[in-house]
Design an enzyme around this catalytic site. Structure first.
Site, PDB file in Angstrom:
ATOM      1  N   HIS A 232     -16.305  26.019 -28.078  1.00  0.00           N
ATOM      2  CA  HIS A 232     -16.386  26.799 -26.372  1.00  0.00           C
ATOM      3  C   HIS A 232     -17.762  27.745 -26.145  1.00  0.00           C
ATOM      4  O   HIS A 232     -17.844  27.236 -24.533  1.00  0.00           O
ATOM      5  CB  HIS A 232     -16.047  28.108 -27.544  1.00  0.00           C
ATOM      6  N   CYS A 629     -11.370  16.122 -16.154  1.00  0.00           N
ATOM      7  CA  CYS A 629     -12.523  17.281 -16.301  1.00  0.00           C
ATOM      8  C   CYS A 629     -12.769  17.213 -17.847  1.00  0.00           C
ATOM      9  O   CYS A 629     -13.095  18.661 -17.916  1.00  0.00           O
ATOM     10  CB  CYS A 629     -11.201  17.826 -15.491  1.00  0.00           C
TER      11      CYS A 629
HETATM   12  C1  PEP Z   1     -10.691  17.695 -21.835  1.00  0.00           C
HETATM   13  O1  PEP Z   1      -9.767  18.248 -23.489  1.00  0.00           O
HETATM   14  O2  PEP Z   1     -11.095  17.147 -21.743  1.00  0.00           O
HETATM   15  C2  PEP Z   1     -10.619  19.484 -21.331  1.00  0.00           C
HETATM   16  C3  PEP Z   1     -10.843  19.462 -20.210  1.00  0.00           C
HETATM   17  O3  PEP Z   1      -9.526  20.797 -21.955  1.00  0.00           O
HETATM   18  P1  PEP Z   1     -10.119  21.917 -22.420  1.00  0.00           P
HETATM   19  O4  PEP Z   1     -11.846  21.302 -22.531  1.00  0.00           O
HETATM   20  O5  PEP Z   1      -9.814  22.852 -22.276  1.00  0.00           O
HETATM   21  O6  PEP Z   1      -9.619  21.261 -24.389  1.00  0.00           O
END
Ligand code: PEP
Ligand code: MG
Length: 675
Positions: A232, A629
């Protein structure tokens, strides 16, 4: 493995040369230099030398060398010759040269030359100057800039002398670049309180949770004891442009507000500094200066007054002429979207809606929604959230001025929105003594019961992502309504927005079909109510290995795919993204792994799933739009891979958008060269 990812086992090349001597007396000398200033990029002959010395003496720092301009006075002929040769070398290699020379009895010998290392600032200045001097084309100039060096240009930096004067106390993972210096605080609330009185603070946490966002916002930087490159603190730090070092070798006692580094104990209010670019942590306060480019982006400095900003923008425009890959940003607030757009992002590739749940006055409503015991009670709370979410989406759509915006439905396990079990136990014990009959005690007990009900042994593999939407379709309904209503409102104002609604953590086409039906139903209801048509897309993240394997079937229900390489890395390796930092360092030291796979894509394993997903998706649906992403969307080496496997775009945190544009351009040039 060094910073530059060159394995140490490949060895060192050795050239054997005839020896010359710079230490035969006053008619001899030795020195090193650069054809341009490697710190600022200025076109000036730069270097130093020693009379009657060998190269060793210059490097070892036993004697203080003289500036190279002095050489002109002492040995004018050799100096003139040196200038002539080094200029020629620069013209030949078409880049700044870092050279070494020796003068033996007035005769000049060149020992070596190579392309000079340079700061981010110098890289931009040299590239633009070389183009203006017609030494290189814009395309070639792009290859002279290390994308990683751009990061330096966008982050605050320490005064180099002051920083070098303090020993390193400890270090961690360099999660988000930039210099941070301030007084230690141990909670987000303290960060907010202290900064309100004009203090500069560094927020120290064992790990951060979404509930810490307000403290992260105001702190100079965030330092954590645990977590990896996709934890995070790392993800949010990068998105906010907040310097962060995570997983540092420290012990934190949050309750007693104490930090221990080896034998050393620091308390609340003590000064601490860290560099998010290197991961180094030092004790004390160190002066730093903000990035000039960011000052312009923030509107604090006119663009016309900043030479480096103008050069930077020129380079960025060159990247757009050669790259195939699109670059979007991960952003979930209008201000982040604005920074992203100023850096040239063409759309948002990931808006994490749950981040919006932590805004002013919202958490309380979200908690009420989670605590609801009936669907009707849950819907009541969701009705309160609706106008707030609509306002969020309106703001982000407007900031992106009609560019595509991908909005992901709620993803994290619900317990993340509730207080920690241990904190509740402490508070209940206190209330049992001080206010045993209070309503507050009853509320806290009820909260504890729900926290215990929601407890999961593996929350990252538990009740999250699409699974929440399936259990509580009313959440998907509320989010869809907020998205379509915001788009409709902007449509009425004359701005066409095509929202891309994205479902996380899908592993089977039937999950997506289920959620798509909810989205389509609500979207059509809203359109009928509003008397407008809003074009929208429904897609999915591909972040569970099974989704990549069954991508052909999933494509049947998806208008687009976006690879979530953070979770995909976690699940393909079976490494917890929040815990792996503990052992990955050892793995790297013992060469069991080359790079942290959460920072730079493991192209062999995780990459194979990406490739498989793209191929199967496009076979089933030719022309399917596919992006990424995960945090890898801002990593240059990973971007080369994504370009090679044919993704349409990468999405990176706003401050890494320029890095992504440059890396995408370099990749396009390399691929064109390979053809
Ligand atoms: C991922 O898992 O790559 C993603 C973009 O989602 P998060 O980081 O919010 O789990
Ligand atoms: Mg994910």
């Amino acid at each position: 493995m060094t910073n530059h990812h060159i394995p140490d086992e490949i060895g060192t090349a050795v050239s054997v040369q005839l020896m010359v001597f710079g230490n035969t007396g006053e008619r001899s000398a030795t020195g090193v230099g650069f054809t341009r200033n490697p710190a600022t990029g200025e076109k000036e002959f730069y270097g130093e030398f020693l009379v009657n010395a060998q190269g060793e003496d210059v490097v070892a720092g036993i004697r203080t060398p003289q500036p190279i301009a002095e050489l002109e006075r002492i040995m004018p002929t050799a100096y003139k010759q040196l200038r002539k040769i080094t200029s020629r070398l620069e013209r030949h290699y078409k880049d700044i040269q870092d050279f070494e020379f020796t003068i033996q009895d007035h005769q000049l010998f060149m020992l070596q030359t190579r392309s000079g290392k340079r700061t981010g600032h110098a890289a931009i200045r040299i590239a633009t100057d070389l183009v203006d001097e017609r030494l290189v084309s814009a395309k070639r100039a792009l290859l002279l800039i290390d994308p990683g060096a751009l990061v330096q240009l966008l982050a605050p930096v320490f005064d180099p002398v002051a920083w070098a004067g303090i020993p390193v106390a400890t270090s961690g993972l360099p999660a988000s670049p930039g210099a941070a210096s301030g007084q230690l605080v141990f909670t987000a609330d303290d960060a907010q309180r202290w900064t309100a009185t004009g203090k500069r603070v560094v927020l120290l946490r064992k790990e951060t949770v979404p509930d810490d966002i307000h403290g992260m916002h105001v702190a100079e930087g965030v330092l954590t004891a645990t977590g990896g490159m996709t934890s995070h603190a790392a993800v949010v730090g990068r998105q906010m442009g907040k310097p962060s070092v995570v997983g540092a070798a420290i012990q934190v006692d949050e309750r007693r507000k104490r930090l221990q580094i080896g034998e050393l104990v620091l308390e609340e209010g003590d000064d601490i500094s860290f560099d998010g670019l290197t991961g180094e942590v030092k004790i004390g306060s160190v002066p730093s200066q903000p990035s000039e480019i960011l000052q312009v982006v923030a509107g604090n400095l006119p663009a016309a007054k900043s030479d480096i900003y103008q050069r930077f923008m020129r380079v960025m425009q060159w990247t757009d002429r050669v790259r195939r890959l699109g670059v979007r940003a991960n952003a979930d607030q209008p201000d982040q979207a604005e920074v992203a757009r100023a850096f040239g992002a063409r759309g948002i590739g990931l808006c994490r809606t749950e981040h919006m749940f932590f805004g002013e006055g919202r958490l309380e409503i979200v908690q009420r929604m989670i605590l609801a015991e009936t669907e009707a009670a849950r819907r009541t709370a969701l009705r309160e959230l609706l106008p707030l979410q609509r306002q969020d989406f309106y703001g982000v759509f407007k900031a992106m001025a009609g560019q595509p915006v991908t909005i992901r439905t709620i993803d994290p396990p619900l317990h993340e929105f509730l207080p920690k079990r241990e904190d509740l136990l402490v508070e209940i014990a206190r209330l049992e003594v001080t206010k045993p009959r209070s309503r507050r005690l009853g509320e806290k007990r009820r909260l504890l019961r729900r926290v215990e009900e929601l407890h999961e042994f593996n929350p990252m593999l538990g009740h999250r992502g699409v699974r929440l939407g399936i259990s509580y379709p009313e959440i998907t309904e509320m989010q869809t309504r907020a998205i379509i209503e915001a788009a409709a409102a902007l449509g009425k104002e004359g701005l066409t927005v095509v929202p891309e609604i994205m479902i996380p953590l899908v592993s089977d086409v039937r999950e997506l079909r289920d959620q798509r039906a909810v989205i389509d139903r609500v979207a059509h209801t809203v359109m009928t109510e509003q008397g407008v048509t809003v074009k929208y897309l429904v897609g999915t993240m591909i972040e569970v290995p099974r989704a990549a394997v069954t991508a052909g079937a999933i494509a049947g229900e998806a208008d687009f795919f976006s690879f979530g390489t953070n979770d995909l890395t976690q699940m393909v390796f079976g490494f917890s993204r929040d815990d792996a930092a503990k052992f990955l360092k050892q793995y790297q030291a013992r060469k069991l792994i080359e790079r942290d796979p959460f920072a730079s894509l493991d192209t062999t394993g995780v990459g194979a799933f990406v490739e498989m997903g793209v191929r199967a998706g496009r076979e089933a649906k030719p022309g399917l739009k596919v992006g990424v992403c995960g945090e890898h969307g801002g990593d240059p080496a990973s971007i080369h891979f994504f370009d090679r496997v044919g993704l349409d775009y990468v999405s990176a945190s706003p401050y890494r958008v320029p890095v992504a544009r440059l890396a995408a351009a370099q990749s396009a040039l390399a691929l064109a060269d390979a053809d």
